[in-house]
Design a protein around this motif. Sequence first.
Motif, PDB file in Angstrom:
ATOM      1  N   ASP A  18       0.835  -1.203   0.000  1.00  0.00           N
ATOM      2  CA  ASP A  18       0.000   0.000   0.000  1.00  0.00           C
ATOM      3  C   ASP A  18       0.872   1.256   0.000  1.00  0.00           C
ATOM      4  O   ASP A  18       0.521   2.259  -0.608  1.00  0.00           O
ATOM      5  CB  ASP A  18      -0.905   0.015   1.240  1.00  0.00           C
ATOM      6  N   HIS A  19       1.974   1.194   0.726  1.00  0.00           N
ATOM      7  CA  HIS A  19       2.903   2.321   0.826  1.00  0.00           C
ATOM      8  C   HIS A  19       4.327   1.794   0.711  1.00  0.00           C
ATOM      9  O   HIS A  19       4.661   0.783   1.334  1.00  0.00           O
ATOM     10  CB  HIS A  19       2.786   3.038   2.175  1.00  0.00           C
ATOM     11  N   ILE A  20       5.149   2.491  -0.040  1.00  0.00           N
ATOM     12  CA  ILE A  20       6.575   2.202  -0.082  1.00  0.00           C
ATOM     13  C   ILE A  20       7.258   3.457   0.444  1.00  0.00           C
ATOM     14  O   ILE A  20       7.211   4.516  -0.179  1.00  0.00           O
ATOM     15  CB  ILE A  20       7.050   1.832  -1.504  1.00  0.00           C
ATOM     16  N   ILE A  21       7.845   3.318   1.617  1.00  0.00           N
ATOM     17  CA  ILE A  21       8.464   4.451   2.306  1.00  0.00           C
ATOM     18  C   ILE A  21       9.974   4.354   2.138  1.00  0.00           C
ATOM     19  O   ILE A  21      10.570   3.318   2.426  1.00  0.00           O
ATOM     20  CB  ILE A  21       8.089   4.458   3.794  1.00  0.00           C
ATOM     21  N   VAL A  22      10.571   5.443   1.678  1.00  0.00           N
ATOM     22  CA  VAL A  22      12.012   5.505   1.504  1.00  0.00           C
ATOM     23  C   VAL A  22      12.580   6.455   2.555  1.00  0.00           C
ATOM     24  O   VAL A  22      12.199   7.625   2.601  1.00  0.00           O
ATOM     25  CB  VAL A  22      12.396   6.000   0.092  1.00  0.00           C
ATOM     26  N   SER A  23      13.470   5.954   3.392  1.00  0.00           N
ATOM     27  CA  SER A  23      14.181   6.813   4.329  1.00  0.00           C
ATOM     28  C   SER A  23      15.144   7.643   3.483  1.00  0.00           C
ATOM     29  O   SER A  23      16.123   7.125   2.952  1.00  0.00           O
ATOM     30  CB  SER A  23      14.925   5.974   5.367  1.00  0.00           C
ATOM     31  N   PHE A  24      14.837   8.919   3.343  1.00  0.00           N
ATOM     32  CA  PHE A  24      15.485   9.771   2.335  1.00  0.00           C
ATOM     33  C   PHE A  24      16.370  10.815   2.998  1.00  0.00           C
ATOM     34  O   PHE A  24      15.887  11.758   3.608  1.00  0.00           O
ATOM     35  CB  PHE A  24      14.408  10.449   1.486  1.00  0.00           C
ATOM     36  N   SER A  25      17.679  10.638   2.856  1.00  0.00           N
ATOM     37  CA  SER A  25      18.626  11.599   3.429  1.00  0.00           C
ATOM     38  C   SER A  25      18.879  12.758   2.473  1.00  0.00           C
ATOM     39  O   SER A  25      19.352  13.807   2.886  1.00  0.00           O
ATOM     40  CB  SER A  25      19.952  10.907   3.726  1.00  0.00           C
ATOM     41  N   GLY A  26      18.589  12.531   1.195  1.00  0.00           N
ATOM     42  CA  GLY A  26      18.953  13.507   0.175  1.00  0.00           C
ATOM     43  C   GLY A  26      20.277  13.147  -0.478  1.00  0.00           C
ATOM     44  O   GLY A  26      20.703  13.792  -1.421  1.00  0.00           O
ATOM     45  N   GLY A  27      20.931  12.116   0.030  1.00  0.00           N
ATOM     46  CA  GLY A  27      22.215  11.676  -0.517  1.00  0.00           C
ATOM     47  C   GLY A  27      22.038  10.761  -1.719  1.00  0.00           C
ATOM     48  O   GLY A  27      20.928  10.403  -2.115  1.00  0.00           O
ATOM     49  N   LYS A  28      23.161  10.377  -2.297  1.00  0.00           N
ATOM     50  CA  LYS A  28      23.123   9.600  -3.547  1.00  0.00           C
ATOM     51  C   LYS A  28      22.517   8.211  -3.380  1.00  0.00           C
ATOM     52  O   LYS A  28      21.883   7.702  -4.295  1.00  0.00           O
ATOM     53  CB  LYS A  28      24.516   9.524  -4.167  1.00  0.00           C
ATOM     54  N   ASP A  29      22.692   7.587  -2.209  1.00  0.00           N
ATOM     55  CA  ASP A  29      22.169   6.230  -2.025  1.00  0.00           C
ATOM     56  C   ASP A  29      20.645   6.216  -1.972  1.00  0.00           C
ATOM     57  O   ASP A  29      19.999   5.409  -2.648  1.00  0.00           O
ATOM     58  CB  ASP A  29      22.761   5.603  -0.758  1.00  0.00           C
ATOM     59  N   SER A  30      20.064   7.113  -1.188  1.00  0.00           N
ATOM     60  CA  SER A  30      18.600   7.143  -1.110  1.00  0.00           C
ATOM     61  C   SER A  30      18.001   7.690  -2.408  1.00  0.00           C
ATOM     62  O   SER A  30      16.925   7.275  -2.821  1.00  0.00           O
ATOM     63  CB  SER A  30      18.117   7.925   0.112  1.00  0.00           C
ATOM     64  N   MET A  31      18.706   8.589  -3.082  1.00  0.00           N
ATOM     65  CA  MET A  31      18.227   9.102  -4.369  1.00  0.00           C
ATOM     66  C   MET A  31      18.223   7.983  -5.411  1.00  0.00           C
ATOM     67  O   MET A  31      17.254   7.841  -6.168  1.00  0.00           O
ATOM     68  CB  MET A  31      19.104  10.258  -4.849  1.00  0.00           C
ATOM     69  N   ALA A  32      19.271   7.177  -5.432  1.00  0.00           N
ATOM     70  CA  ALA A  32      19.327   6.049  -6.369  1.00  0.00           C
ATOM     71  C   ALA A  32      18.180   5.078  -6.114  1.00  0.00           C
ATOM     72  O   ALA A  32      17.577   4.545  -7.050  1.00  0.00           O
ATOM     73  CB  ALA A  32      20.670   5.334  -6.257  1.00  0.00           C
ATOM     74  N   LEU A  33      17.854   4.860  -4.853  1.00  0.00           N
ATOM     75  CA  LEU A  33      16.749   3.970  -4.494  1.00  0.00           C
ATOM     76  C   LEU A  33      15.421   4.498  -5.027  1.00  0.00           C
ATOM     77  O   LEU A  33      14.635   3.756  -5.619  1.00  0.00           O
ATOM     78  CB  LEU A  33      16.690   3.803  -2.976  1.00  0.00           C
ATOM     79  N   VAL A  34      15.164   5.783  -4.845  1.00  0.00           N
ATOM     80  CA  VAL A  34      13.920   6.387  -5.336  1.00  0.00           C
ATOM     81  C   VAL A  34      13.842   6.279  -6.859  1.00  0.00           C
ATOM     82  O   VAL A  34      12.802   5.894  -7.413  1.00  0.00           O
ATOM     83  CB  VAL A  34      13.810   7.871  -4.902  1.00  0.00           C
ATOM     84  N   LEU A  35      14.925   6.600  -7.530  1.00  0.00           N
ATOM     85  CA  LEU A  35      14.928   6.525  -8.999  1.00  0.00           C
ATOM     86  C   LEU A  35      14.739   5.088  -9.482  1.00  0.00           C
ATOM     87  O   LEU A  35      14.067   4.852 -10.484  1.00  0.00           O
ATOM     88  CB  LEU A  35      16.219   7.126  -9.556  1.00  0.00           C
TER      89      LEU A  35
END
Length: 191
Positions: free
Chosen positions: A31-48
């Motif tokens: 229902d929800h996919i939550i990304v712990s988002f630091s704004g760094g390259k690792d979390s950004m790559a995950l979102v993309l």
Amino acid sequence: MSAVLTLPTVAPDAPSRKEDSRVLLPLTAYDHIIVSFSGGKDSMALVLDLLERGVPRERIQLWHQEVDGEAGVDQPFMDWPITRAYCVAVAAFLGIRLFFQWRLGGFLTEMLKEEGQTLAVRFQRQDGTIGQAGGIKSKVGTRRKYPQKTANLKVRWCSAVLKIDTAALALNNDPAFVDGCRILFLTGERR
């Protein structure tokens, strides 16, 4: 390339049981996919990566834990001054909802703690209000140490106290996330 695991099927006459949350379901099952988002390259790559896999933007949420505490209230110490605005800009550009969580007093208060409790967490709920949890039953203790590079969580506490526990308290105390709601919580980790 990643494998998608599915849950074993239960016979129709078998007693009802809770799903095994250790098994990864297909992304479409959440229902929800939550990304712990630091704004760094690792979390950004995950979102993309999620977007490239076709996950609808409305099912993705970015959660940013402000390690210094509440923006504009607690003293800046560890977060880059631009981080909050950057996270807001990225979320707006991608069309993905963003939620903030923070521990009262942030990094500096926790680091300087002497014969005190770890303070409560505040978080943005799904309905836009602010919730608060924790800080009531925590043990009285003294930290008075900067986090160190080690596997020992007694001296390496920053991520656990200011990010992991903060997000967990928000997730477990937002009334929008009720039993039966399937949530996938992801963090982008460097290999």
